[in-house]
Write a protein that holds these residues in place. Sequence first.
Motif, PDB file in Angstrom:
ATOM      1  N   LEU A   1     -11.190 -13.045   1.627  1.00 13.31           N
ATOM      2  CA  LEU A   1      -9.945 -12.539   1.021  1.00 13.31           C
ATOM      3  C   LEU A   1      -9.462 -11.239   1.645  1.00 13.31           C
ATOM      4  N   LEU A   2     -10.361 -10.531   2.330  1.00 13.42           N
ATOM      5  CA  LEU A   2      -9.950  -9.224   2.849  1.00 13.42           C
ATOM      6  C   LEU A   2     -10.232  -9.041   4.345  1.00 13.42           C
ATOM      7  N   LEU A   3     -11.518  -9.158   4.717  1.00 13.52           N
ATOM      8  CA  LEU A   3     -11.838  -8.866   6.118  1.00 13.52           C
ATOM      9  C   LEU A   3     -11.136  -9.856   7.060  1.00 13.52           C
ATOM     10  N   SER A   4     -11.062 -11.111   6.616  1.00 10.19           N
ATOM     11  CA  SER A   4     -10.477 -12.158   7.463  1.00 10.19           C
ATOM     12  C   SER A   4      -8.977 -11.933   7.727  1.00 10.19           C
ATOM     13  N   PRO A   5      -8.118 -11.792   6.682  1.00  8.53           N
ATOM     14  CA  PRO A   5      -6.698 -11.559   7.005  1.00  8.53           C
ATOM     15  C   PRO A   5      -6.482 -10.238   7.726  1.00  8.53           C
ATOM     16  N   TRP A   6      -7.323  -9.255   7.418  1.00  5.73           N
ATOM     17  CA  TRP A   6      -7.189  -7.952   8.088  1.00  5.73           C
ATOM     18  C   TRP A   6      -7.428  -8.121   9.595  1.00  5.73           C
ATOM     19  N   GLN A   7      -8.512  -8.818   9.949  1.00  4.25           N
ATOM     20  CA  GLN A   7      -8.846  -8.953  11.360  1.00  4.25           C
ATOM     21  C   GLN A   7      -7.903  -9.933  12.070  1.00  4.25           C
ATOM     22  N   LEU A   8      -7.558 -11.019  11.390  1.00  5.12           N
ATOM     23  CA  LEU A   8      -6.665 -12.007  12.022  1.00  5.12           C
ATOM     24  C   LEU A   8      -5.332 -11.344  12.379  1.00  5.12           C
ATOM     25  N   THR A   9      -4.768 -10.608  11.439  1.00  4.55           N
ATOM     26  CA  THR A   9      -3.451  -9.996  11.666  1.00  4.55           C
ATOM     27  C   THR A   9      -3.529  -8.979  12.807  1.00  4.55           C
ATOM     28  N   ARG A  10      -4.597  -8.174  12.794  1.00  5.65           N
ATOM     29  CA  ARG A  10      -4.730  -7.171  13.880  1.00  5.65           C
ATOM     30  C   ARG A  10      -4.894  -7.850  15.233  1.00  5.65           C
ATOM     31  N   ASN A  11      -5.695  -8.919  15.243  1.00  6.09           N
ATOM     32  CA  ASN A  11      -5.882  -9.640  16.510  1.00  6.09           C
ATOM     33  C   ASN A  11      -4.567 -10.192  17.043  1.00  6.09           C
ATOM     34  N   LEU A  12      -3.715 -10.655  16.105  1.00  9.61           N
ATOM     35  CA  LEU A  12      -2.476 -11.334  16.527  1.00  9.61           C
ATOM     36  C   LEU A  12      -1.332 -10.357  16.815  1.00  9.61           C
ATOM     37  N   LEU A  13      -1.624  -9.076  16.686  1.00  9.38           N
ATOM     38  CA  LEU A  13      -0.574  -8.066  16.874  1.00  9.38           C
ATOM     39  C   LEU A  13       0.243  -8.256  18.159  1.00  9.38           C
ATOM     40  N   PRO A  14      -0.403  -8.605  19.297  1.00  9.08           N
ATOM     41  CA  PRO A  14       0.419  -8.797  20.511  1.00  9.08           C
ATOM     42  C   PRO A  14       1.462  -9.903  20.353  1.00  9.08           C
ATOM     43  N   LEU A  15       1.210 -10.863  19.459  1.00  9.34           N
ATOM     44  CA  LEU A  15       2.202 -11.933  19.253  1.00  9.34           C
ATOM     45  C   LEU A  15       3.212 -11.577  18.163  1.00  9.34           C
ATOM     46  N   LEU A  16       2.891 -10.525  17.399  1.00  6.84           N
ATOM     47  CA  LEU A  16       3.753 -10.167  16.264  1.00  6.84           C
ATOM     48  C   LEU A  16       4.714  -9.034  16.607  1.00  6.84           C
TER      49      LEU A  16
ATOM     50  N   ALA B   1      -7.286  -4.400  -2.366  1.00  6.45           N
ATOM     51  CA  ALA B   1      -7.412  -3.772  -1.043  1.00  6.45           C
ATOM     52  C   ALA B   1      -6.391  -4.364  -0.067  1.00  6.45           C
ATOM     53  N   LEU B   2      -6.147  -5.668  -0.163  1.00  7.44           N
ATOM     54  CA  LEU B   2      -5.170  -6.288   0.753  1.00  7.44           C
ATOM     55  C   LEU B   2      -3.755  -5.765   0.453  1.00  7.44           C
ATOM     56  N   THR B   3      -3.502  -5.446  -0.800  1.00  9.07           N
ATOM     57  CA  THR B   3      -2.195  -4.861  -1.155  1.00  9.07           C
ATOM     58  C   THR B   3      -2.062  -3.470  -0.527  1.00  9.07           C
ATOM     59  N   VAL B   4      -3.148  -2.704  -0.560  1.00  9.16           N
ATOM     60  CA  VAL B   4      -3.117  -1.365   0.056  1.00  9.16           C
ATOM     61  C   VAL B   4      -2.966  -1.501   1.578  1.00  9.16           C
ATOM     62  N   VAL B   5      -3.687  -2.460   2.163  1.00  5.21           N
ATOM     63  CA  VAL B   5      -3.565  -2.711   3.599  1.00  5.21           C
ATOM     64  C   VAL B   5      -2.099  -3.030   3.947  1.00  5.21           C
ATOM     65  N   THR B   6      -1.448  -3.799   3.095  1.00  4.18           N
ATOM     66  CA  THR B   6      -0.030  -4.149   3.300  1.00  4.18           C
ATOM     67  C   THR B   6       0.813  -2.873   3.437  1.00  4.18           C
ATOM     68  N   GLU B   7       0.567  -1.939   2.533  1.00  3.22           N
ATOM     69  CA  GLU B   7       1.349  -0.684   2.564  1.00  3.22           C
ATOM     70  C   GLU B   7       1.021   0.140   3.813  1.00  3.22           C
ATOM     71  N   LEU B   8      -0.267   0.147   4.175  1.00  2.00           N
ATOM     72  CA  LEU B   8      -0.666   0.933   5.360  1.00  2.00           C
ATOM     73  C   LEU B   8      -0.035   0.359   6.623  1.00  2.00           C
TER      74      LEU B   8
ATOM     75  N   GLU C   1      -9.571   7.254  -0.591  1.00  2.00           N
ATOM     76  CA  GLU C   1      -9.956   5.828  -0.532  1.00  2.00           C
ATOM     77  C   GLU C   1      -9.007   5.035   0.376  1.00  2.00           C
ATOM     78  N   ARG C   2      -7.723   5.241   0.165  1.00  2.00           N
ATOM     79  CA  ARG C   2      -6.709   4.543   0.964  1.00  2.00           C
ATOM     80  C   ARG C   2      -6.880   4.880   2.445  1.00  2.00           C
ATOM     81  N   GLU C   3      -7.072   6.167   2.716  1.00  2.00           N
ATOM     82  CA  GLU C   3      -7.182   6.623   4.103  1.00  2.00           C
ATOM     83  C   GLU C   3      -8.444   6.071   4.769  1.00  2.00           C
ATOM     84  N   GLY C   4      -9.492   5.831   3.938  1.00  2.00           N
ATOM     85  CA  GLY C   4     -10.768   5.389   4.519  1.00  2.00           C
ATOM     86  C   GLY C   4     -10.901   3.876   4.615  1.00  2.00           C
ATOM     87  N   LEU C   5      -9.925   3.142   4.065  1.00  2.00           N
ATOM     88  CA  LEU C   5     -10.093   1.692   3.934  1.00  2.00           C
ATOM     89  C   LEU C   5     -10.246   0.982   5.284  1.00  2.00           C
ATOM     90  N   GLU C   6      -9.370   1.269   6.213  1.00  2.00           N
ATOM     91  CA  GLU C   6      -9.422   0.514   7.470  1.00  2.00           C
ATOM     92  C   GLU C   6     -10.675   0.865   8.283  1.00  2.00           C
TER      93      GLU C   6
END
Length: 475
Positions: A297-312, A358-365, A452-457
């Motif tokens: 629910l968290l590590l996977s979408p976080w990493q997938l999205t970051r990996n795909l950044l060159p396509l996004l 956490a994924l909601t906070v990641v969205t904002e970050l 907490e927010r600053e340390g999440l990623e």
Amino acid sequence: MISLREEITVPRSVEDCFRYVADFRSVTEWDATAQRCQKVSQGPIGLGSAFEVDCRVGPTSITLHYEITEYEPWATIVLVGKGRFFDVQDTITFTETDDGTRIVYCADFTYRWGLERLEGQLEAGMRAMGAESLAGLKKALSEKPAAPAISACSERADRWVVPGIAMFSRWGFKRSLPQRQPVSQYLDGQHVVVTGASSGLGLATSVALAEAGADLTLVIRDPKKSAALLDTIEAETGRRDINIELADLSLMAHVEALSARLLAQGKPIDVLINNAGALFNEYGLTEEGLEQSFALLLLSPWQLTRNLLPLLADHERKCRVINVVSGGMYTEQLACNRLIMEPDDYQGARAYARAKRALTVVTELWAEAWADRNITVNAMHPGWADTPGVASALPTFRSITRRILRSPEEGADTIVWLARAAEAGDITGQLYLDREPRTPYLLEKTREAPGEREGLEAFLAAQLALTETETPAAA
Ligand SMILES: NC(=O)c1ccc[n+]([C@@H]2O[C@H](COP(=O)([O-])OP(=O)(O)OC[C@H]3O[C@@H](n4cnc5c(N)ncnc54)[C@H](OP(=O)(O)O)[C@@H]3O)[C@@H](O)[C@H]2O)c1
């Protein structure tokens, strides 16, 4: 018989205008008398497509059964509607002009039960109604609505908490319908990636986006579900040109392999929908040794999205990332050291809610970090929808709330809107329910403590690094 004729010209392609009107479900977006419209036939829109429309007539409502009896792409549609008191034949013609498309809408009403004797009295009202409807159609095909703001009623409901939660039900969805703006944009040529497309909200989203013309890449984990998924989309939309990618997204090795494949294909992504998810009632570790709620629910979408950044990033067209979270997160506060629950204190609903918070906070970050890279990032929660996931993880909740659960299509509505609506491209860093931005905090005590927010990623990166060193498969 009363015959109406109205004509409008709109600055849109003839194909867009035709598709928008032919899918008669759009009628609720432009005809003020149409309160509900459901497609009741199977298969793509075309000759024989049938619709059930509830229309407001004075203080009451009548149901009309429509069928497309003539369908000549980009040129003519004839719809015949049958009701208890009258029948109507709508003949709509589309002509390309220098500045867009001319639409001529003729409607012939034939009354029954002696009502034909009242035609003289009815005619003026009918003409006014016809003109108003065509003005609505013109607006739907011409104007870009402003990005929505939270309504006073929703703000009040959220402040009182319980009414805010009551809106997770299908009544919340129904309540939001009158405020909606038309969505007449199509996604032809836009590459949309949807995770968790094999069931529930992901499936409903995929069907709707296929209908809207998107170039779809659907990520599923079970190869046995691939054929059924393609069959369902084809049966509903006539399309089979869908790319399926297999990945168990709770495994970081699979996330990496999926990312590598998509990067190698090199096709820019216009919309990424992080939807895959599950609520695990029992504690469990993935084969990479990660607690499974946290991993999926968290590590996977976080990493997938970051990996795909060159396509996004940095497209000419703004790219949209949509994270599917949950109203359950309202109960939890972000605390990095509590994101990975231990076996002795594990509670599935809490682990799920913490990951979604956490994924909601990641969205904002990300919204902030990627604002100048032409990417918008928003989260949405679907309310309570009756999906296979809810049936298997929350059987008691489902049996108690069954009558008030949303359909998967109603739950997926805001995902589709965020992917498709023009105005949704103007907003970033928000949490949505029913196409309306909502507070991420219903309870003050769930606001995170400083740091907490600053340390999440950094915390997520450290967990990922641990997985990489501990899992030979990922090396
Ligand atoms: N339904 C609701 O009321 C509700 C409320 C709040 C939030 N949500 C969120 O909405 C999203 C969709 O849920 P849903 O209700 O539609 O549930 P669902 O019917 O169970 O669909 C979940 C999808 O995620 C996929 N998935 C699960 N684990 C996976 C994995 N390890 N790797 C790859 N794909 C995986 C599932 O694949 P399989 O078909 O192979 O299982 C399925 O396609 C989830 O993120 C959920 O948390 C739902």
